[in-house]
Design a protein around this motif. Structure first.
Motif, PDB file in Angstrom:
ATOM      1  N   ASP A   1       3.720 -40.248  29.621  1.00 46.24           N
ATOM      2  CA  ASP A   1       4.931 -41.071  29.667  1.00 46.24           C
ATOM      3  C   ASP A   1       4.830 -42.345  28.833  1.00 46.24           C
ATOM      4  O   ASP A   1       5.842 -42.959  28.517  1.00 46.24           O
ATOM      5  CB  ASP A   1       5.295 -41.417  31.111  1.00 46.24           C
ATOM      6  CG  ASP A   1       4.208 -42.202  31.830  1.00 46.24           C
ATOM      7  OD1 ASP A   1       3.005 -41.976  31.560  1.00 46.24           O
ATOM      8  OD2 ASP A   1       4.560 -43.043  32.676  1.00 46.24           O
ATOM      9  N   LYS A   2       3.638 -42.754  28.448  1.00 48.00           N
ATOM     10  CA  LYS A   2       3.515 -43.971  27.633  1.00 48.00           C
ATOM     11  C   LYS A   2       3.149 -43.682  26.182  1.00 48.00           C
ATOM     12  O   LYS A   2       2.941 -44.590  25.401  1.00 48.00           O
ATOM     13  CB  LYS A   2       2.519 -44.960  28.252  1.00 48.00           C
ATOM     14  CG  LYS A   2       1.091 -44.510  28.322  1.00 48.00           C
ATOM     15  CD  LYS A   2       0.092 -45.644  28.607  1.00 48.00           C
ATOM     16  CE  LYS A   2       0.189 -46.238  29.970  1.00 48.00           C
ATOM     17  NZ  LYS A   2      -0.863 -47.266  30.212  1.00 48.00           N
ATOM     18  N   ILE A   3       3.116 -42.409  25.801  1.00 45.12           N
ATOM     19  CA  ILE A   3       2.742 -42.015  24.441  1.00 45.12           C
ATOM     20  C   ILE A   3       4.003 -41.729  23.627  1.00 45.12           C
ATOM     21  O   ILE A   3       4.898 -41.011  24.076  1.00 45.12           O
ATOM     22  CB  ILE A   3       1.816 -40.780  24.467  1.00 45.12           C
ATOM     23  CG1 ILE A   3       0.539 -41.118  25.234  1.00 45.12           C
ATOM     24  CG2 ILE A   3       1.502 -40.318  23.048  1.00 45.12           C
ATOM     25  CD1 ILE A   3      -0.289 -39.916  25.624  1.00 45.12           C
ATOM     26  N   THR A   4       4.062 -42.288  22.448  1.00 49.64           N
ATOM     27  CA  THR A   4       5.207 -42.091  21.559  1.00 49.64           C
ATOM     28  C   THR A   4       4.701 -42.014  20.122  1.00 49.64           C
ATOM     29  O   THR A   4       3.510 -42.062  19.864  1.00 49.64           O
ATOM     30  CB  THR A   4       6.246 -43.226  21.739  1.00 49.64           C
ATOM     31  OG1 THR A   4       7.442 -42.895  21.037  1.00 49.64           O
ATOM     32  CG2 THR A   4       5.718 -44.570  21.247  1.00 49.64           C
ATOM     33  N   THR A   5       5.629 -41.920  19.203  1.00 52.59           N
ATOM     34  CA  THR A   5       5.295 -41.926  17.782  1.00 52.59           C
ATOM     35  C   THR A   5       6.410 -42.636  17.033  1.00 52.59           C
ATOM     36  O   THR A   5       7.466 -42.935  17.603  1.00 52.59           O
ATOM     37  CB  THR A   5       5.070 -40.491  17.246  1.00 52.59           C
ATOM     38  OG1 THR A   5       4.541 -40.557  15.932  1.00 52.59           O
ATOM     39  CG2 THR A   5       6.358 -39.698  17.245  1.00 52.59           C
ATOM     40  N   PHE A   6       6.191 -42.897  15.778  1.00 52.72           N
ATOM     41  CA  PHE A   6       7.231 -43.486  14.940  1.00 52.72           C
ATOM     42  C   PHE A   6       8.295 -42.438  14.643  1.00 52.72           C
ATOM     43  O   PHE A   6       8.028 -41.235  14.691  1.00 52.72           O
ATOM     44  CB  PHE A   6       6.635 -43.975  13.619  1.00 52.72           C
ATOM     45  CG  PHE A   6       5.705 -45.149  13.751  1.00 52.72           C
ATOM     46  CD1 PHE A   6       6.080 -46.305  14.426  1.00 52.72           C
ATOM     47  CD2 PHE A   6       4.452 -45.116  13.171  1.00 52.72           C
ATOM     48  CE1 PHE A   6       5.232 -47.397  14.526  1.00 52.72           C
ATOM     49  CE2 PHE A   6       3.589 -46.198  13.262  1.00 52.72           C
ATOM     50  CZ  PHE A   6       3.982 -47.336  13.949  1.00 52.72           C
ATOM     51  N   ASP A   7       9.510 -42.893  14.302  1.00 52.90           N
ATOM     52  CA  ASP A   7      10.578 -41.968  13.896  1.00 52.90           C
ATOM     53  C   ASP A   7      10.148 -41.146  12.689  1.00 52.90           C
ATOM     54  O   ASP A   7      10.448 -39.967  12.589  1.00 52.90           O
ATOM     55  CB  ASP A   7      11.861 -42.732  13.546  1.00 52.90           C
ATOM     56  CG  ASP A   7      12.556 -43.297  14.770  1.00 52.90           C
ATOM     57  OD1 ASP A   7      12.231 -42.886  15.904  1.00 52.90           O
ATOM     58  OD2 ASP A   7      13.430 -44.162  14.594  1.00 52.90           O
ATOM     59  N   ILE A   8       9.469 -41.789  11.768  1.00 54.89           N
ATOM     60  CA  ILE A   8       8.969 -41.122  10.560  1.00 54.89           C
ATOM     61  C   ILE A   8       7.458 -41.304  10.562  1.00 54.89           C
ATOM     62  O   ILE A   8       6.962 -42.427  10.533  1.00 54.89           O
ATOM     63  CB  ILE A   8       9.568 -41.757   9.287  1.00 54.89           C
ATOM     64  CG1 ILE A   8      11.079 -41.601   9.291  1.00 54.89           C
ATOM     65  CG2 ILE A   8       8.958 -41.144   8.035  1.00 54.89           C
ATOM     66  CD1 ILE A   8      11.779 -42.399   8.227  1.00 54.89           C
TER      67      ILE A   8
END
Length: 150
Positions: free
Chosen positions: A105-112
């Motif tokens: 739930d706290k892991i994301t990435t950049f749009d690009i």
């Protein structure tokens, strides 16, 4: 996303992109956010590669502060201490989720996704720097406020 106080940027070796992102956040957004960085396959203590550091210095960043940053491997402790963990590419984010599913739930990435510089020249590293600046701005200022360059 005002709940993002402590950010952790993750790439492969933690000697270029993730360390650059760490420096950008701490310099430009340091009054509101703190950033750290790590690598999926990193060892301890490697300095940021010369060309990445040079791109930051060309854009007004303090060389002494940059020398203090060194590589480190991704650990559960680093993830626990972070409000948001940002994979520099979606592949990095997927690998982090696979290794640490309890923190999905706290892991994301950049749009690009930010790829490593294709050429080993100043222009390639400057392009990487500006791409990181744009993606960090989107992440930290989703309302569209303009990037605050140095």
């Amino acid at each position: 996303m005002n709940s993002m106080k402590n950010l952790l940027f993750v790439c492969d070796l933690n000697v270029c992109r993730s360390q650059m992102a760490q420096a950008i956040v701490n310099e430009v957004y340091g009054s509101d956010h703190h950033a750290d960085s790590a690598g999926l396959y990193a060892s301890y203590g490697r300095p940021m590669i010369y060309d990445a550091k040079a791109a930051l210095i060309r854009n007004g960043y303090d060389e002494k502060k940059l020398r203090a940053q060194v590589s480190k491997p991704l650990t559960i402790e680093l993830i626990r201490e972070s409000d948001v963990v940002v994979g520099v590419t979606s592949k990095h984010a997927d690998e982090i989720r696979m290794r640490f599913p309890e923190f999905a739930d706290k892991i994301t990435t950049f749009d690009i996704g930010i790829s490593p510089p294709a050429d080993y020249d100043a222009d390639s590293y400057d392009e990487c720097f500006y791409a990181l600046c744009r993606e960090i701005e989107k992440l930290l200022c989703p309302d569209g406020s303009k990037w605050r360059s140095k």
